[in-house]
Enzyme design. Structure first.
Site, PDB file in Angstrom:
ATOM      1  N   HIS A  47      -0.480  -2.016  15.458  1.00  0.00           N
ATOM      2  CA  HIS A  47       0.930  -1.700  15.170  1.00  0.00           C
ATOM      3  C   HIS A  47       1.105  -1.098  13.777  1.00  0.00           C
ATOM      4  O   HIS A  47       2.187  -0.622  13.447  1.00  0.00           O
ATOM      5  CB  HIS A  47       1.844  -2.920  15.399  1.00  0.00           C
ATOM      6  CG  HIS A  47       1.857  -3.924  14.291  1.00  0.00           C
ATOM      7  ND1 HIS A  47       1.152  -5.094  14.351  1.00  0.00           N
ATOM      8  CD2 HIS A  47       2.520  -3.939  13.105  1.00  0.00           C
ATOM      9  CE1 HIS A  47       1.376  -5.786  13.232  1.00  0.00           C
ATOM     10  NE2 HIS A  47       2.197  -5.100  12.468  1.00  0.00           N
ATOM     11  N   GLU A  59      -8.602  -3.806  -4.750  1.00  0.00           N
ATOM     12  CA  GLU A  59      -7.275  -4.011  -5.341  1.00  0.00           C
ATOM     13  C   GLU A  59      -7.010  -5.486  -5.621  1.00  0.00           C
ATOM     14  O   GLU A  59      -7.453  -6.361  -4.880  1.00  0.00           O
ATOM     15  CB  GLU A  59      -6.188  -3.528  -4.364  1.00  0.00           C
ATOM     16  CG  GLU A  59      -6.052  -2.020  -4.254  1.00  0.00           C
ATOM     17  CD  GLU A  59      -5.237  -1.428  -5.398  1.00  0.00           C
ATOM     18  OE1 GLU A  59      -5.001  -2.123  -6.404  1.00  0.00           O
ATOM     19  OE2 GLU A  59      -4.854  -0.256  -5.284  1.00  0.00           O
ATOM     20  N   GLU A  69     -10.293  -0.260  -8.620  1.00  0.00           N
ATOM     21  CA  GLU A  69      -9.901   0.238  -7.308  1.00  0.00           C
ATOM     22  C   GLU A  69     -10.735   1.442  -6.877  1.00  0.00           C
ATOM     23  O   GLU A  69     -11.222   2.207  -7.704  1.00  0.00           O
ATOM     24  CB  GLU A  69      -8.432   0.681  -7.318  1.00  0.00           C
ATOM     25  CG  GLU A  69      -7.450  -0.374  -7.790  1.00  0.00           C
ATOM     26  CD  GLU A  69      -7.197  -0.329  -9.283  1.00  0.00           C
ATOM     27  OE1 GLU A  69      -6.191  -0.919  -9.699  1.00  0.00           O
ATOM     28  OE2 GLU A  69      -7.989   0.282 -10.027  1.00  0.00           O
ATOM     29  N   ASP A  91      -3.742  -5.993  19.645  1.00  0.00           N
ATOM     30  CA  ASP A  91      -3.204  -5.417  18.400  1.00  0.00           C
ATOM     31  C   ASP A  91      -4.319  -5.282  17.368  1.00  0.00           C
ATOM     32  O   ASP A  91      -4.420  -6.046  16.409  1.00  0.00           O
ATOM     33  CB  ASP A  91      -2.066  -6.298  17.881  1.00  0.00           C
ATOM     34  CG  ASP A  91      -1.279  -5.647  16.754  1.00  0.00           C
ATOM     35  OD1 ASP A  91      -1.467  -4.433  16.522  1.00  0.00           O
ATOM     36  OD2 ASP A  91      -0.469  -6.359  16.120  1.00  0.00           O
ATOM     37  N   SER A 183       0.760  -7.506   7.530  1.00  0.00           N
ATOM     38  CA  SER A 183       0.303  -7.054   8.847  1.00  0.00           C
ATOM     39  C   SER A 183      -1.030  -6.338   8.746  1.00  0.00           C
ATOM     40  O   SER A 183      -1.246  -5.538   7.846  1.00  0.00           O
ATOM     41  CB  SER A 183       1.297  -6.078   9.456  1.00  0.00           C
ATOM     42  OG  SER A 183       2.273  -6.750  10.183  1.00  0.00           O
TER      43      SER A 183
END
EC number: 3.4.21.4
Length: 229
Positions: A47, A59, A69, A91, A183
């Site tokens: 998603h 990071e 980074e 997902d 997410s």
């Protein structure tokens, strides 16, 4: 539709580089997390799909340039062929990096699981999502220690919505959870990537733990996909 679950609540700022497999997916801003599983490959949630993604590795504070980074663009973004935007089944997606990442103490791999997680197993969830529901994201990487819940607890919290490819991790009493912004990020149990932050109702709400993609069901798909491209 369920909320995309994307911020950690009730956790703590990770010690710097305590979860060096955690990456930030960026399209001009941080929008999802991911996990480095091979020098040239990141796994995230389907998603979170964008056609082109900049992967930010090493990071800690995503609002500052701290010197550790590495930014690498995607060369391919591959969603699981059976991903459903309707119920968020399958997902999971893979991101091929345009060049392999150099590994160091800030950038490291997480192992894929050799078996599935068990109920009660403690896991580490990491991400940069919001620290309060509806609030701005935290800039420093947040960590949360949380247990895998039983399938019965998970299905009881979300009747008719939990597929075999999902698991719940967290606390039924609420107060600690991952949320909007985390997410796609990792759930690591016993040194293995067992979950991907997928969805949930609200954030850290009582009786509504976070729902995660069960990575152990996708190890062969991951290996086959990496081998085929």
């Amino acid at each position: 539709a369920p909320d995309d679950d994307d911020k950690i609540v009730g956790g703590y700022e990770c010690p710097k580089h305590a979860a060096p497999w955690t990456v930030s997916l960026n399209v001009g801003y941080h929008f999802c997390g991911g996990s480095l599983i091979a020098p040239g490959w990141v796994v995230s949630a389907a998603h979170c799909y964008q056609r082109r993604i900049q992967v930010r590795l090493g990071e800690h504070d995503i609002s500052a340039n701290e010197g550790d980074e590495t930014y690498i663009d995607s060369s391919m973004v591959i969603r699981h062929p059976n991903y459903s935007g309707y119920d968020l089944d399958n997902d999971i997606m893979l991101i091929k990096l345009s060049k392999p990442a150099a590994l160091n103490r800030n950038v490291d791999l997480i192992s894929l699981p050799t078996g599935c997680a068990y109920a009660g197993e403690m896991c580490l969830i990491s991400g940069w999502g919001n620290t309060m529901d509806g609030a701005v994201s935290g800039d420093q990487l947040q960590c949360l220690d949380a247990p895998v819940l039983s399938d019965a607890e998970c299905k009881g919290a979300y009747p008719g919505m939990i597929t075999n490819n999902m698991m719940c991790v967290g606390y039924m009493e609420g107060g600690k959870d991952s949320c909007q912004g985390d997410s796609g990020g990792p759930v690591v149990c016993n040194g293995m990537l067992q979950g991907i932050v997928s969805w949930g109702y609200g954030c850290a709400e009582r009786d509504h733990p976070g729902v995660y993609t069960r990575v152990c069901h996708y190890v062969s798909w991951i290996h086959e996909t990496i081998a085929s491209v």
